[in-house]
Design a protein around this motif. Structure first.
Motif, mmCIF file in Angstrom:
data_model
loop_
_atom_site.group_PDB
_atom_site.id
_atom_site.type_symbol
_atom_site.label_atom_id
_atom_site.label_comp_id
_atom_site.label_asym_id
_atom_site.label_seq_id
_atom_site.Cartn_x
_atom_site.Cartn_y
_atom_site.Cartn_z
ATOM 1 N N ASN A 50 0.830 -1.206 0.000
ATOM 2 C CA ASN A 50 0.000 0.000 0.000
ATOM 3 C C ASN A 50 0.863 1.255 0.000
ATOM 4 O O ASN A 50 0.588 2.212 -0.732
ATOM 5 C CB ASN A 50 -0.943 0.006 1.205
ATOM 6 C CG ASN A 50 -2.087 -0.961 1.059
ATOM 7 O OD1 ASN A 50 -2.518 -1.275 -0.046
ATOM 8 N ND2 ASN A 50 -2.582 -1.460 2.168
ATOM 9 N N THR A 53 2.350 1.828 -3.402
ATOM 10 C CA THR A 53 1.323 2.298 -4.327
ATOM 11 C C THR A 53 1.054 3.782 -4.120
ATOM 12 O O THR A 53 0.975 4.553 -5.083
ATOM 13 C CB THR A 53 0.024 1.491 -4.143
ATOM 14 O OG1 THR A 53 0.311 0.112 -4.392
ATOM 15 C CG2 THR A 53 -1.065 1.958 -5.081
ATOM 16 N N ASP A 57 1.585 6.933 -6.671
ATOM 17 C CA ASP A 57 0.541 7.932 -6.945
ATOM 18 C C ASP A 57 1.061 9.344 -6.721
ATOM 19 O O ASP A 57 0.788 10.257 -7.504
ATOM 20 C CB ASP A 57 -0.687 7.687 -6.055
ATOM 21 C CG ASP A 57 -1.486 6.458 -6.450
ATOM 22 O OD1 ASP A 57 -1.228 5.888 -7.531
ATOM 23 O OD2 ASP A 57 -2.378 6.070 -5.670
ATOM 24 N N LYS A 86 -4.738 9.641 -11.399
ATOM 25 C CA LYS A 86 -5.283 8.412 -10.836
ATOM 26 C C LYS A 86 -4.722 8.183 -9.438
ATOM 27 O O LYS A 86 -3.535 8.312 -9.214
ATOM 28 C CB LYS A 86 -4.917 7.243 -11.739
ATOM 29 C CG LYS A 86 -5.377 5.903 -11.241
ATOM 30 C CD LYS A 86 -4.872 4.811 -12.183
ATOM 31 C CE LYS A 86 -5.204 3.443 -11.662
ATOM 32 N NZ LYS A 86 -4.382 3.003 -10.560
ATOM 33 N N THR A 88 -4.949 5.082 -6.463
ATOM 34 C CA THR A 88 -5.359 3.701 -6.243
ATOM 35 C C THR A 88 -6.130 3.659 -4.934
ATOM 36 O O THR A 88 -5.550 3.576 -3.860
ATOM 37 C CB THR A 88 -4.131 2.780 -6.196
ATOM 38 O OG1 THR A 88 -3.342 3.048 -7.345
ATOM 39 C CG2 THR A 88 -4.535 1.321 -6.166
ATOM 40 N N ARG A 89 -7.431 3.754 -5.039
ATOM 41 C CA ARG A 89 -8.312 3.937 -3.890
ATOM 42 C C ARG A 89 -8.079 2.910 -2.783
ATOM 43 O O ARG A 89 -8.103 3.241 -1.608
ATOM 44 C CB ARG A 89 -9.753 3.886 -4.383
ATOM 45 C CG ARG A 89 -10.758 4.148 -3.339
ATOM 46 C CD ARG A 89 -12.138 4.195 -3.943
ATOM 47 N NE ARG A 89 -13.107 4.030 -2.896
ATOM 48 C CZ ARG A 89 -14.381 3.897 -3.084
ATOM 49 N NH1 ARG A 89 -14.852 3.895 -4.304
ATOM 50 N NH2 ARG A 89 -15.197 3.749 -2.092
ATOM 51 N N SER A 90 -7.825 1.677 -3.135
ATOM 52 C CA SER A 90 -7.691 0.618 -2.134
ATOM 53 C C SER A 90 -6.442 0.765 -1.268
ATOM 54 O O SER A 90 -6.337 0.132 -0.224
ATOM 55 C CB SER A 90 -7.676 -0.747 -2.809
ATOM 56 O OG SER A 90 -6.558 -0.849 -3.669
ATOM 57 N N ALA A 91 -5.479 1.596 -1.669
ATOM 58 C CA ALA A 91 -4.239 1.750 -0.914
ATOM 59 C C ALA A 91 -4.311 2.871 0.119
ATOM 60 O O ALA A 91 -3.393 3.037 0.915
ATOM 61 C CB ALA A 91 -3.086 2.022 -1.871
ATOM 62 N N THR A 161 -12.087 9.141 -0.112
ATOM 63 C CA THR A 161 -12.130 7.891 -0.867
ATOM 64 C C THR A 161 -13.427 7.129 -0.649
ATOM 65 O O THR A 161 -13.754 6.252 -1.423
ATOM 66 C CB THR A 161 -10.944 6.967 -0.535
ATOM 67 O OG1 THR A 161 -10.944 6.703 0.857
ATOM 68 C CG2 THR A 161 -9.638 7.577 -0.973
#
Length: 176
Positions: A50, A53, A57, A86, A88-91, A161
């Protein structure tokens, strides 16, 4: 193994198949310890992934912000000027106010503060990147020398998010 004395005075030995309760408990404890070690190792790997990532970003955001400065002559000061990039929403941390964008409109500086799902904070300014810091409005603003909450010198954007949208609705936000 059971040892029995017969009437003739000799001993006979009988073997019973299976494990004793103590042996079973030892095996269960060893399996539990191995499972705990595996879970801890997996969480550490997941947190590092995470953080990597989020770092990627941020690197992409830096490039977009610099390109926007070339196009506009200043760093973005409003949502309309902000470049799309962009994430990475999940991170990211799933709490509110996990990404802050603050600009010092007088000195043309910016700070982008983000918080990874692991809780690690990153603050990117136009001059450097700080890692492992607390991320909130005050620390992000302080990174470029402005005071959090004082209108007139900077603009603030916050990315949520949970709703995947940018907000600029705080009453003291001043976009010059």
């Amino acid at each position: 193994m059971i040892n029995k004395k017969t009437e003739s005075g000799t001993y006979t030995f009988t073997v019973k198949d299976g494990f004793t309760v103590v042996e079973l408990l030892i095996v269960i404890v060893v399996i539990g310890i191995l499972a705990a070690i595996t879970i801890v190792a997996f969480n550490g790997i997941h947190n590092r992934a995470n953080d990597t990532t989020v770092s990627t970003d941020i690197s992409n955001a830096r490039k977009k912000l610099e390109l926007t400065k070339i196009d506009l002559g200043h760093y973005p000061r409003s949502f309309a000027e902000f470049p799309s990039f962009k994430i990475t929403r999940s991170a990211y941390d799933t709490k509110l106010n996990n990404i802050y964008y603050i600009t010092d409109t007088v000195n043309d500086l910016y700070a982008l503060g983000v918080r990874s799902k692991s809780g690690k904070g990153f603050i990117l300014t136009n001059t450097n990147l700080q890692e492992g810091v607390a991320v909130n409005g005050a620390t992000t603003a302080t990174a470029i020398g402005v005071t959090w909450g004082v209108p007139g010198t900077y603009s603030v954007q916050r990315f949520d998010t949970a709703t995947t949208s940018w907000h600029a609705t705080w009453p003291w936000v001043q976009v010059n």
